[in-house]
Design a protein around this motif. Sequence first.
Motif, PDB file in Angstrom:
ATOM      1  N   ILE A 102       0.837  -1.194   0.000  1.00 56.32           N
ATOM      2  CA  ILE A 102       0.000   0.000   0.000  1.00 56.32           C
ATOM      3  C   ILE A 102       0.872   1.244   0.000  1.00 56.32           C
ATOM      4  O   ILE A 102       1.690   1.428   0.887  1.00 56.32           O
ATOM      5  CB  ILE A 102      -0.932   0.007   1.230  1.00 56.32           C
ATOM      6  CG1 ILE A 102      -1.848  -1.221   1.187  1.00 56.32           C
ATOM      7  CG2 ILE A 102      -1.729   1.291   1.282  1.00 56.32           C
ATOM      8  CD1 ILE A 102      -2.817  -1.316   2.337  1.00 56.32           C
ATOM      9  N   PRO A 103       0.692   2.087  -0.998  1.00 57.03           N
ATOM     10  CA  PRO A 103       1.505   3.297  -1.069  1.00 57.03           C
ATOM     11  C   PRO A 103       1.159   4.242   0.067  1.00 57.03           C
ATOM     12  O   PRO A 103      -0.002   4.371   0.446  1.00 57.03           O
ATOM     13  CB  PRO A 103       1.103   3.904  -2.416  1.00 57.03           C
ATOM     14  CG  PRO A 103      -0.241   3.344  -2.712  1.00 57.03           C
ATOM     15  CD  PRO A 103      -0.256   1.974  -2.111  1.00 57.03           C
ATOM     16  N   LEU A 105       0.546   7.835   1.313  1.00 54.51           N
ATOM     17  CA  LEU A 105       0.254   9.134   0.722  1.00 54.51           C
ATOM     18  C   LEU A 105       0.331  10.199   1.806  1.00 54.51           C
ATOM     19  O   LEU A 105      -0.244  10.041   2.875  1.00 54.51           O
ATOM     20  CB  LEU A 105      -1.142   9.133   0.088  1.00 54.51           C
ATOM     21  CG  LEU A 105      -1.373   8.089  -1.004  1.00 54.51           C
ATOM     22  CD1 LEU A 105      -2.771   8.211  -1.549  1.00 54.51           C
ATOM     23  CD2 LEU A 105      -0.352   8.250  -2.116  1.00 54.51           C
ATOM     24  N   PRO A 106       1.050  11.278   1.539  1.00 52.25           N
ATOM     25  CA  PRO A 106       1.248  12.332   2.527  1.00 52.25           C
ATOM     26  C   PRO A 106      -0.065  12.875   3.078  1.00 52.25           C
ATOM     27  O   PRO A 106      -0.947  13.251   2.313  1.00 52.25           O
ATOM     28  CB  PRO A 106       2.003  13.421   1.740  1.00 52.25           C
ATOM     29  CG  PRO A 106       1.913  13.024   0.301  1.00 52.25           C
ATOM     30  CD  PRO A 106       1.737  11.554   0.268  1.00 52.25           C
ATOM     31  N   ASN A 107      -0.183  12.870   4.389  1.00 48.19           N
ATOM     32  CA  ASN A 107      -1.341  13.426   5.096  1.00 48.19           C
ATOM     33  C   ASN A 107      -2.646  12.661   4.875  1.00 48.19           C
ATOM     34  O   ASN A 107      -3.707  13.100   5.289  1.00 48.19           O
ATOM     35  CB  ASN A 107      -1.559  14.899   4.713  1.00 48.19           C
ATOM     36  CG  ASN A 107      -0.348  15.741   5.044  1.00 48.19           C
ATOM     37  OD1 ASN A 107       0.245  15.581   6.106  1.00 48.19           O
ATOM     38  ND2 ASN A 107       0.040  16.605   4.133  1.00 48.19           N
ATOM     39  N   LYS A 108      -2.552  11.544   4.196  1.00 46.47           N
ATOM     40  CA  LYS A 108      -3.751  10.723   4.051  1.00 46.47           C
ATOM     41  C   LYS A 108      -3.580   9.475   4.890  1.00 46.47           C
ATOM     42  O   LYS A 108      -2.475   8.985   5.081  1.00 46.47           O
ATOM     43  CB  LYS A 108      -3.932  10.298   2.586  1.00 46.47           C
ATOM     44  CG  LYS A 108      -4.491  11.374   1.678  1.00 46.47           C
ATOM     45  CD  LYS A 108      -5.074  10.727   0.421  1.00 46.47           C
ATOM     46  CE  LYS A 108      -5.618  11.755  -0.547  1.00 46.47           C
ATOM     47  NZ  LYS A 108      -4.580  12.577  -1.176  1.00 46.47           N
ATOM     48  N   ASN A 109      -4.702   8.985   5.360  1.00 51.25           N
ATOM     49  CA  ASN A 109      -4.661   7.754   6.131  1.00 51.25           C
ATOM     50  C   ASN A 109      -5.355   6.660   5.341  1.00 51.25           C
ATOM     51  O   ASN A 109      -6.571   6.651   5.215  1.00 51.25           O
ATOM     52  CB  ASN A 109      -5.361   7.982   7.476  1.00 51.25           C
ATOM     53  CG  ASN A 109      -5.416   6.714   8.301  1.00 51.25           C
ATOM     54  OD1 ASN A 109      -4.543   5.846   8.161  1.00 51.25           O
ATOM     55  ND2 ASN A 109      -6.429   6.606   9.134  1.00 51.25           N
ATOM     56  N   ILE A 110      -4.578   5.764   4.796  1.00 52.89           N
ATOM     57  CA  ILE A 110      -5.155   4.734   3.955  1.00 52.89           C
ATOM     58  C   ILE A 110      -5.507   3.501   4.766  1.00 52.89           C
ATOM     59  O   ILE A 110      -4.658   2.894   5.408  1.00 52.89           O
ATOM     60  CB  ILE A 110      -4.206   4.368   2.815  1.00 52.89           C
ATOM     61  CG1 ILE A 110      -3.998   5.608   1.950  1.00 52.89           C
ATOM     62  CG2 ILE A 110      -4.766   3.224   1.982  1.00 52.89           C
ATOM     63  CD1 ILE A 110      -3.211   5.381   0.722  1.00 52.89           C
ATOM     64  N   ALA A 111      -6.787   3.176   4.743  1.00 53.69           N
ATOM     65  CA  ALA A 111      -7.266   2.076   5.576  1.00 53.69           C
ATOM     66  C   ALA A 111      -7.344   0.773   4.798  1.00 53.69           C
ATOM     67  O   ALA A 111      -7.170  -0.310   5.340  1.00 53.69           O
ATOM     68  CB  ALA A 111      -8.633   2.429   6.144  1.00 53.69           C
ATOM     69  N   GLN A 112      -7.623   0.889   3.523  1.00 53.25           N
ATOM     70  CA  GLN A 112      -7.851  -0.313   2.740  1.00 53.25           C
ATOM     71  C   GLN A 112      -7.400  -0.134   1.298  1.00 53.25           C
ATOM     72  O   GLN A 112      -7.414   0.974   0.773  1.00 53.25           O
ATOM     73  CB  GLN A 112      -9.332  -0.640   2.752  1.00 53.25           C
ATOM     74  CG  GLN A 112      -9.618  -2.134   2.656  1.00 53.25           C
ATOM     75  CD  GLN A 112     -11.105  -2.387   2.668  1.00 53.25           C
ATOM     76  OE1 GLN A 112     -11.864  -1.782   1.905  1.00 53.25           O
ATOM     77  NE2 GLN A 112     -11.552  -3.291   3.531  1.00 53.25           N
ATOM     78  N   ALA A 113      -7.011  -1.238   0.703  1.00 58.32           N
ATOM     79  CA  ALA A 113      -6.628  -1.200  -0.707  1.00 58.32           C
ATOM     80  C   ALA A 113      -7.308  -2.350  -1.432  1.00 58.32           C
ATOM     81  O   ALA A 113      -7.347  -3.473  -0.939  1.00 58.32           O
ATOM     82  CB  ALA A 113      -5.121  -1.315  -0.841  1.00 58.32           C
TER      83      ALA A 113
END
Lengths: 126, 126
Positions: A102-103, A105-113
């Motif tokens: 999972i990449p 991303l600045p200031n983003k919170n990635i929960a799922q891909a």
Amino acid sequence: MGVIRNTKSVQLVTEFFNSTKEAIGVVDLVEKFSEQMNKSTIYRILDRLEDEGKVHAFLGVNGLKHYAKCKDCSHTEHVDVHPHFQCTSCGKVECVSYEISIPKLPNKNIAQAQLLLTGTCERCTS
Amino acid sequence: MGVIRNTKSVQLVTEFFNSTKEAIGVVDLVEKFSEQMNKSTIYRILDRLEDEGKVHAFLGVNGLKHYAKCKDCSHTEHVDVHPHFQCTSCGKVECVSYEISIPKLPNKNIAQAQLLLTGTCERCTS
DNA sequence: TTTTTAATGCAACTCAGTTGCAAAAATAAA
DNA sequence: TTTATTTTTGCAACTGAGTTGCATTAAAAA
């Protein structure tokens, strides 16, 4: 939240998922069991099985809902981090054993891909 | 295959996509332009713009069709290899500049990869 | 065996997306 | 410019996936 009841329909659907590693679209499942049970019943059973972590759901290329039971399933709680593959020739859909990176991303919170791969499967790649 | 005609509706839709880097769901676009044009018209215009490579399409988490014009678009032919991000809080959808590494699968020929990332965006990640 | 609670069938519905067709608007030709 | 040609539009009706309310049926619990 009661335990999922062991009805004839639940047994049929469960047995089906135990019999294959492939994924199946809900529409196909409805067709497959059209003699045995109602459309709504299938949708509801799949919901329950998913809640229990017995199967996991994802969307195919056309946006249609698919379900599969893979070895990742029922690890207490299923976290869907593996990709899915859909053959554009024969239509086969399956889970891919491969950990998605999972990449960040600045200031983003990635929960799922969710990664969907399309192409031709071993049988259709001549 | 004739050239796409420069109608009032086409202009409006084109201008919209030129004005934002974000992606938009077709449903939202239909709503946005409900006074200006018909639902079918929007669907058809988007089809045409996509054919021309002016915008690209992908499916959101809910399986709903989304469109966006990103810098990758209109590179002669658009190859959709970048992921998309959908904020589960505010609903914003956008293209992510990041080259997906497509896993090689033995005996399979992978033609395309669609990666959808979900989580909270910079504004919603407090 | 009775009571309680969950699951099912059915029919009707929602909602995204599509389609046929006649009318209107662009473009090309004269 | 005017006319002819071709594309686009609006509309209404449709398709197909997925959902829902409710009465009936079947599991599990008492």
